[in-house]
Write a protein that holds these residues in place. Structure first.
Motif, PDB file in Angstrom:
ATOM      1  N   ALA A 151      74.008   9.345  51.432  1.00  0.00           N
ATOM      2  CA  ALA A 151      75.356   9.048  51.916  1.00  0.00           C
ATOM      3  C   ALA A 151      75.448   9.755  53.253  1.00  0.00           C
ATOM      4  CB  ALA A 151      76.394   9.607  50.960  1.00  0.00           C
ATOM      5  N   SER A 152      76.177   9.189  54.202  1.00  0.00           N
ATOM      6  CA  SER A 152      76.102   9.798  55.527  1.00  0.00           C
ATOM      7  C   SER A 152      77.316   9.500  56.394  1.00  0.00           C
ATOM      8  CB  SER A 152      74.842   9.283  56.231  1.00  0.00           C
ATOM      9  OG  SER A 152      74.726   9.837  57.513  1.00  0.00           O
ATOM     10  N   THR A 153      77.581  10.436  57.313  1.00  0.00           N
ATOM     11  CA  THR A 153      78.534  10.154  58.382  1.00  0.00           C
ATOM     12  C   THR A 153      77.793   9.587  59.598  1.00  0.00           C
ATOM     13  OG1 THR A 153      78.352  12.427  59.188  1.00  0.00           O
ATOM     14  CG2 THR A 153      80.136  11.977  57.634  1.00  0.00           C
ATOM     15  N   GLY A 256      80.124  20.726  58.566  1.00  0.00           N
ATOM     16  CA  GLY A 256      80.540  19.493  57.883  1.00  0.00           C
ATOM     17  C   GLY A 256      80.280  19.659  56.406  1.00  0.00           C
ATOM     18  N   ASN A 257      79.112  19.179  55.961  1.00  0.00           N
ATOM     19  CA  ASN A 257      78.734  19.355  54.553  1.00  0.00           C
ATOM     20  C   ASN A 257      78.154  20.746  54.324  1.00  0.00           C
ATOM     21  OD1 ASN A 257      78.961  18.002  52.147  1.00  0.00           O
ATOM     22  ND2 ASN A 257      76.947  17.041  52.250  1.00  0.00           N
ATOM     23  N   LEU A 258      77.958  21.488  55.404  1.00  0.00           N
ATOM     24  CA  LEU A 258      77.573  22.906  55.428  1.00  0.00           C
ATOM     25  C   LEU A 258      76.118  23.180  55.068  1.00  0.00           C
ATOM     26  CD1 LEU A 258      80.935  24.383  54.063  1.00  0.00           C
ATOM     27  CD2 LEU A 258      80.163  24.228  56.439  1.00  0.00           C
ATOM     28  N   GLY A 259      75.286  22.153  55.143  1.00  0.00           N
ATOM     29  CA  GLY A 259      73.858  22.352  54.920  1.00  0.00           C
ATOM     30  C   GLY A 259      73.210  23.076  56.085  1.00  0.00           C
ATOM     31  N   LEU A 392      73.927  22.700  69.393  1.00  0.00           N
ATOM     32  CA  LEU A 392      74.415  21.340  69.672  1.00  0.00           C
ATOM     33  C   LEU A 392      73.623  20.403  68.757  1.00  0.00           C
ATOM     34  CD1 LEU A 392      74.796  21.403  73.560  1.00  0.00           C
ATOM     35  CD2 LEU A 392      76.440  22.048  71.776  1.00  0.00           C
ATOM     36  N   THR A 393      74.329  19.753  67.855  1.00  0.00           N
ATOM     37  CA  THR A 393      73.670  19.088  66.727  1.00  0.00           C
ATOM     38  C   THR A 393      73.303  17.629  66.998  1.00  0.00           C
ATOM     39  OG1 THR A 393      75.933  18.854  65.978  1.00  0.00           O
ATOM     40  CG2 THR A 393      74.587  20.539  64.884  1.00  0.00           C
ATOM     41  N   GLY A 394      74.008  16.990  67.945  1.00  0.00           N
ATOM     42  CA  GLY A 394      73.763  15.565  68.164  1.00  0.00           C
ATOM     43  C   GLY A 394      73.835  15.186  69.632  1.00  0.00           C
TER      44      GLY A 394
HETATM   45  N1  F0G Z   1      76.925  17.834  63.696  1.00  0.00           N
HETATM   46  C1  F0G Z   1      76.478  16.583  63.545  1.00  0.00           C
HETATM   47  C2  F0G Z   1      76.155  15.813  64.771  1.00  0.00           C
HETATM   48  C3  F0G Z   1      76.300  16.036  62.255  1.00  0.00           C
HETATM   49  O1  F0G Z   1      75.841  14.799  62.121  1.00  0.00           O
HETATM   50  C4  F0G Z   1      76.655  16.810  61.132  1.00  0.00           C
HETATM   51  C5  F0G Z   1      76.531  16.273  59.785  1.00  0.00           C
HETATM   52  C6  F0G Z   1      77.106  18.114  61.350  1.00  0.00           C
HETATM   53  C7  F0G Z   1      77.245  18.584  62.640  1.00  0.00           C
HETATM   54  C8  F0G Z   1      77.459  19.011  60.237  1.00  0.00           C
HETATM   55  O2  F0G Z   1      76.323  19.507  59.608  1.00  0.00           O
HETATM   56  O3  F0G Z   1      76.843  18.729  57.327  1.00  0.00           O
HETATM   57  O4  F0G Z   1      75.026  20.361  57.741  1.00  0.00           O
HETATM   58  O5  F0G Z   1      77.421  21.022  58.033  1.00  0.00           O
HETATM   59  N2  F0G Z   1      76.242  15.087  59.518  1.00  0.00           N
HETATM   60  C9  F0G Z   1      75.926  14.566  58.184  1.00  0.00           C
HETATM   61  C10 F0G Z   1      75.483  13.130  58.251  1.00  0.00           C
HETATM   62  C11 F0G Z   1      76.841  14.912  57.115  1.00  0.00           C
HETATM   63  O6  F0G Z   1      75.634  12.382  57.260  1.00  0.00           O
HETATM   64  O7  F0G Z   1      74.927  12.747  59.262  1.00  0.00           O
HETATM   65  P1  F0G Z   1      76.408  19.937  58.079  1.00  0.00           P
END
Ligand code: F0G
Length: 452
Positions: A151-153, A256-259, A392-394
């Motif tokens: 499942a995903s965002t 987000g989901n805090l993983g 920076l995650t994305g």
């Molecule tokens: N930043 C980005 C760009 C993300 O895609 C996510 C989570 C987070 C931060 C938060 O990270 O969940 O580990 O705390 N995206 C997930 C997804 C849930 O389905 O792509 P998290």
């Protein structure tokens, strides 16, 4: 979640009751209490640990190797990952090895002297998910799974779809309809996943997935999968290496989901245990105000009981109200002395544009880090002289619609925040439509020069 078939003989520990079992018996949830599992570190079966100096040298030396596993910025650190039966079996897109950038303008905006961005958006599919996916997908294939699912965002689905395809597996993606940025959805389609847009939110997709895996032998690649988090640890290790093993004072992560915060925290603690570092950075988690389950959990219950929320934010990646890994994240906050903060939609939009104007760019969810840092500096939690790293995650191109709306000035239309739109004006750079005339272009150039 249904017991999942055997993956390998790695030992897992329940984060709730502490029971330790081989993965074959436990699947992805504790058979006794149902809580999440984590990979035990160090594994009793691990080869005798190298000393800290030898590990540092070995990891650095692999950067000049041509072997796929060494070229991966994840498998390069395989001494601290669960081991595949054969290391050349890793499904790798050469993930990891992401840059560490100095953010000079953002530093001034936040009021700190030493600000860096660890840009996980520079991974092969444009987000940090790849670092975890290479590990979890490789174990799924090792055990002969035909189907993997999430499942995903958006970002998890893009990453999973790519690694499933590379590994010759089928991918099933469940995403909330209308709440996914286009870049991410198009990736899942292009990499060939079976993509279902469910008429619910992320938390609803997660509930459906949990039912699906009860009925079909499908391996879950969400971050409840402890192998994912093992791979995601490597961003923290690589970061320390980029700082020559000098520990930054603060690391700031979106929640987000805090993983991810859990994985990075696990890595810092393990690096300290191994003697590669002697202090810990404070790891802090920033959430959007509209998706602030962890912030409320910490502030209202001291981290004892999850307060789920009905999530809503334009930073769709972190539009999550019932974060699965909240207990792991609370533990990391406590162990590292970090904190939590929440930021508004306007603060996120402004911070995203500031990161863009530093020539870096990121997707909205990543920008919560800078927005949160500004608040932490004002509160005195972060001191101006301290070294700060934003995760920076994305990648910026994940969500071009957000960026275009921002610069055209209609991001906040119909959101209830219209009154604050003026706060964004200084950062807006709308495209200018002109006749195809040299004079018209020169006039624009002169105006821009005057405006500075
Ligand atoms: N930043 C980005 C760009 C993300 O895609 C996510 C989570 C987070 C931060 C938060 O990270 O969940 O580990 O705390 N995206 C997930 C997804 C849930 O389905 O792509 P998290």
């Amino acid at each position: 979640m249904a017991p999942q078939p055997k993956v390998d003989d790695t030992l897992l520990r329940c984060i709730g009751c502490g029971a330790v079992t081989p993965v074959a018996e436990s699947g992805l949830a504790c058979a006794t209490c149902g809580d999440l599992l984590e990979v035990v570190f160090p594994q009793p079966s691990a080869k005798p640990p190298l000393d800290a100096a030898a590990l540092k040298a070995l990891w650095r030396q692999r950067r000049s190797s041509q072997l796929p596993a060494d070229q991966s910025g994840v498998w390069r650190f395989r001494e601290v990952l669960p081991s595949l039966r054969e290391e050349h079996q890793a499904i790798t897109l050469r993930e990891g090895s992401t840059p560490l950038y100095e953010l000079s303008r953002c530093a001034r905006a936040a009021g700190v002297e030493h600000l860096y961005a660890k840009h996980q958006g520079m991974n092969p599919t444009g987000s940090f998910k790849d670092t975890g996916m290479t590990v979890a997908a490789s174990f799924a294939r090792q055990e002969g799974f035909h189907w993997v699912a999430c499942a995903s965002t958006g970002n998890t689905s893009a990453s999973m779809a790519a690694y499933a395809a590379r590994g010759g597996m089928r991918g099933l993606v469940l995403i909330p309809e209308g709440q996914i940025a286009w870049g991410k959805l198009s990736q899942a389609l292009d990499y060939g996943a079976v993509t279902c847009q469910l008429k619910t939110d992320f938390d609803g997709c997660m509930r459906v997935l949990n039912e699906v895996v009860q009925r079909m032998p499908v391996y879950v690649l969400n971050s409840v999968n402890p192998y994912r988090l093992e791979g995601q640890k490597t961003a923290a290790i690589e970061l320390l290496e980029q700082f020559d093993w000098e520990v930054p004072d603060h690391v700031i992560v979106p929640g987000g989901n805090l993983g991810n915060s859990s994985a990075l925290g696990k890595a810092f603690l393990e690096m300290k245990e191994l003697g590669l570092i002697s202090t810990l950075p404070k790891l802090s988690v920033i959430q959007a105000e509209g998706a602030n389950a962890l912030v409320r959990t910490i502030r209202e219950t001291g981290g004892k009981k999850l307060i789920p929320v009905q999530a809503n934010t334009m930073a769709t990646a972190i539009r999550i109200g019932n974060p699965a890994s909240w207990k792991k994240a609370v533990r990391v906050l406590e162990a590292t002395g970090g904190t939590v903060e929440q930021v508004s939609e306007v603060e996120i939009a402004l911070a995203k544009a500031e990161i863009g104007a530093d020539g870096i760019g990121c997707e909205p969810a990543s920008a919560v880090t800078l927005a949160g840092l500004k608040k932490l500096v004002k509160q005195g939690f972060v001191k101006p002289r301290e070294t700060v790293v934003l995760i920076l995650t994305g990648h910026l191109l994940k969500d071009p619609e957000f960026t275009l709306k921002f610069h055209r000035g209609d991001l906040l239309a119909g959101t209830g925040y219209e009154k604050e739109a003026g706060l964004l004006n200084a950062q807006q750079r709308a495209p200018i439509v002109l006749e195809a005339s040299v004079d018209a272009v020169l006039r624009v150039l002169e105006q821009a020069e005057r405006a500075g």
